[in-house]
Scaffold this motif. Structure first.
Motif, PDB file in Angstrom:
ATOM      1  N   LEU A 161      13.015  23.836  -9.201  1.00 19.42           N
ATOM      2  CA  LEU A 161      12.413  24.933  -9.949  1.00 19.42           C
ATOM      3  C   LEU A 161      13.478  25.752 -10.666  1.00 19.42           C
ATOM      4  N   ALA A 162      14.541  26.085  -9.947  1.00 21.87           N
ATOM      5  CA  ALA A 162      15.618  26.868 -10.549  1.00 21.87           C
ATOM      6  C   ALA A 162      16.308  26.079 -11.656  1.00 21.87           C
ATOM      7  N   GLY A 163      16.420  24.762 -11.464  1.00 20.35           N
ATOM      8  CA  GLY A 163      17.032  23.919 -12.477  1.00 20.35           C
ATOM      9  C   GLY A 163      16.247  23.887 -13.776  1.00 20.35           C
ATOM     10  N   ARG A 164      14.965  24.187 -13.684  1.00 22.73           N
ATOM     11  CA  ARG A 164      14.124  24.247 -14.887  1.00 22.73           C
ATOM     12  C   ARG A 164      13.936  25.674 -15.377  1.00 22.73           C
ATOM     13  N   GLY A 165      14.747  26.589 -14.834  1.00 21.33           N
ATOM     14  CA  GLY A 165      14.793  27.939 -15.367  1.00 21.33           C
ATOM     15  C   GLY A 165      13.948  28.975 -14.672  1.00 21.33           C
ATOM     16  N   ALA A 166      13.218  28.596 -13.624  1.00 18.07           N
ATOM     17  CA  ALA A 166      12.367  29.566 -12.938  1.00 18.07           C
ATOM     18  C   ALA A 166      13.210  30.567 -12.146  1.00 18.07           C
ATOM     19  N   VAL A 170      23.858  27.543  -5.783  1.00 21.86           N
ATOM     20  CA  VAL A 170      24.813  27.949  -6.809  1.00 21.86           C
ATOM     21  C   VAL A 170      26.024  27.016  -6.820  1.00 21.86           C
ATOM     22  N   ALA A 171      26.512  26.696  -5.613  1.00 22.88           N
ATOM     23  CA  ALA A 171      27.755  25.919  -5.502  1.00 22.88           C
ATOM     24  C   ALA A 171      27.570  24.446  -5.810  1.00 22.88           C
ATOM     25  N   THR A 172      26.462  23.864  -5.383  1.00 19.23           N
ATOM     26  CA  THR A 172      26.307  22.413  -5.490  1.00 19.23           C
ATOM     27  C   THR A 172      25.372  21.971  -6.600  1.00 19.23           C
ATOM     28  N   ALA A 173      24.475  22.842  -7.034  1.00 14.09           N
ATOM     29  CA  ALA A 173      23.500  22.450  -8.051  1.00 14.09           C
ATOM     30  C   ALA A 173      23.693  23.188  -9.365  1.00 14.09           C
ATOM     31  N   ARG A 216      19.082  33.870 -11.006  1.00 16.70           N
ATOM     32  CA  ARG A 216      17.730  33.325 -10.928  1.00 16.70           C
ATOM     33  C   ARG A 216      17.208  33.246  -9.498  1.00 16.70           C
ATOM     34  N   LEU A 217      18.021  33.657  -8.535  1.00 11.95           N
ATOM     35  CA  LEU A 217      17.663  33.514  -7.131  1.00 11.95           C
ATOM     36  C   LEU A 217      17.568  34.871  -6.437  1.00 11.95           C
ATOM     37  N   CYS A 218      16.557  35.031  -5.623  1.00 10.38           N
ATOM     38  CA  CYS A 218      16.404  36.207  -4.772  1.00 10.38           C
ATOM     39  C   CYS A 218      16.109  35.707  -3.363  1.00 10.38           C
TER      40      CYS A 218
END
Length: 273
Positions: free
Chosen positions: A31-36, A56-59, A65-67
């Motif tokens: 999801l985060a990789g697609r901008g969510a 953050v470190a591996t992907a 974008r993260l909470c």
């Protein structure tokens, strides 16, 4: 459908429960990789923060974008606090992925709230969370709840007079009952929701199903697809991987949905209206 053909989710805010490992972690990553904007839930603050750091470190996920949020689903007071925190900080929530889950233990175990632990963690906590998040969950097209369920719901029955299975307990029956309840809940008219069995994946729940499973990322892809507003859904629909199929008989019956809601309200201490 390949990732390149899927729509951007840059305008979407998604809460994923149980996002610190397995399918939940991979769902959050995709999801985060697609901008969510992804709200990562874990049992503890340390686990949630570690999951965010790993993304953050591996992907290469954007930390902005993260909470992170924490709540032990074996404690309903923590579920309530989680819901209030999310509503306060994210008054618009596009998608809730009810993914957190556990295998029922070998021995009958009751939470401090008085519920059989698998029934509470896998279903009651998600029921309570979904109801409390209703003010934030958007009613606009594309807004939805995705329940990560199981094909094992087909083997289950809800013990209406003894949902905690105090009289007769088996771990497989307790787990299957929790998944059946979660699948029935998707048909509740108060929410726009679907449920999905993401396939047998190599996670902590694998021993309940088989000796071998596919990578969690493969299962997560089926969950993420249903988070996409471009994928039209029908309330209460059930998917096995990417195929919509009929759930177990009776799952979408109005009488069953109402009976489960009444039982869940009683067990989580919510007043019915």
């Amino acid at each position: 459908m390949s990732d390149s053909l899927l729509s951007s989710l840059s305008d979407r805010t998604v809460l994923v429960t149980g996002a610190t490992a397995g399918i939940g972690f991979e769902t959050a990553r995709q999801l985060a990789g697609r901008g969510a904007t992804v709200l990562l839930h874990g049992r503890t603050a340390e686990e949630s923060r570690a999951a965010a750091d790993a993304l953050v470190a591996t992907a290469g996920v954007d930390a902005d974008r993260l909470c992170t949020y924490a709540a032990d689903f074996a404690r309903l007071d923590e579920v309530e606090a989680l819901a209030h925190g999310v509503v306060a900080e994210h008054p618009r929530l596009d998608v809730l992925v009810n993914n957190a889950g556990m295998a029922a233990p070998e021995r009958h175990t009751v939470t401090a709230d008085g519920n059989e632990i698998a029934f509470q963690v896998n279903f009651l906590a998600h029921y309570m969370l979904t109801c409390l998040l209703e003010p934030a969950l958007t009613s606009e097209p594309g807004g939805r709840v995705v329940n990560v369920s199981s094909s094992l719901h087909r083997t289950a029955s809800i013990q209406w007079s003894d949902p905690n299975r105090a009289r007769r307990y088996s771990r497989l029956a307790a787990y299957a009952q929790s998944q059946l309840a979660l699948t029935v809940f998707a048909a509740d008219p108060r929410v726009t929701a679907v449920s999905v069995h993401p396939g047998v994946c190599d996670t902590a729940l694998l021993p309940l199903y088989s000796h071998e499973g596919v990578a969690p990322a493969e299962g997560a892809a089926h969950v993420v697809r249903l988070c996409d507003p471009a994928v039209e859904i029908v309330n209460g629909a059930y998917y096995e991987r990417d195929e919509r199929v009929d759930p177990a008989p009776g799952v979408t019956e109005d009488r069953t949905v109402k009976r489960l809601s009444k039982l869940a309200d009683l067990l989580v201490g919510r007043s019915t209206t």
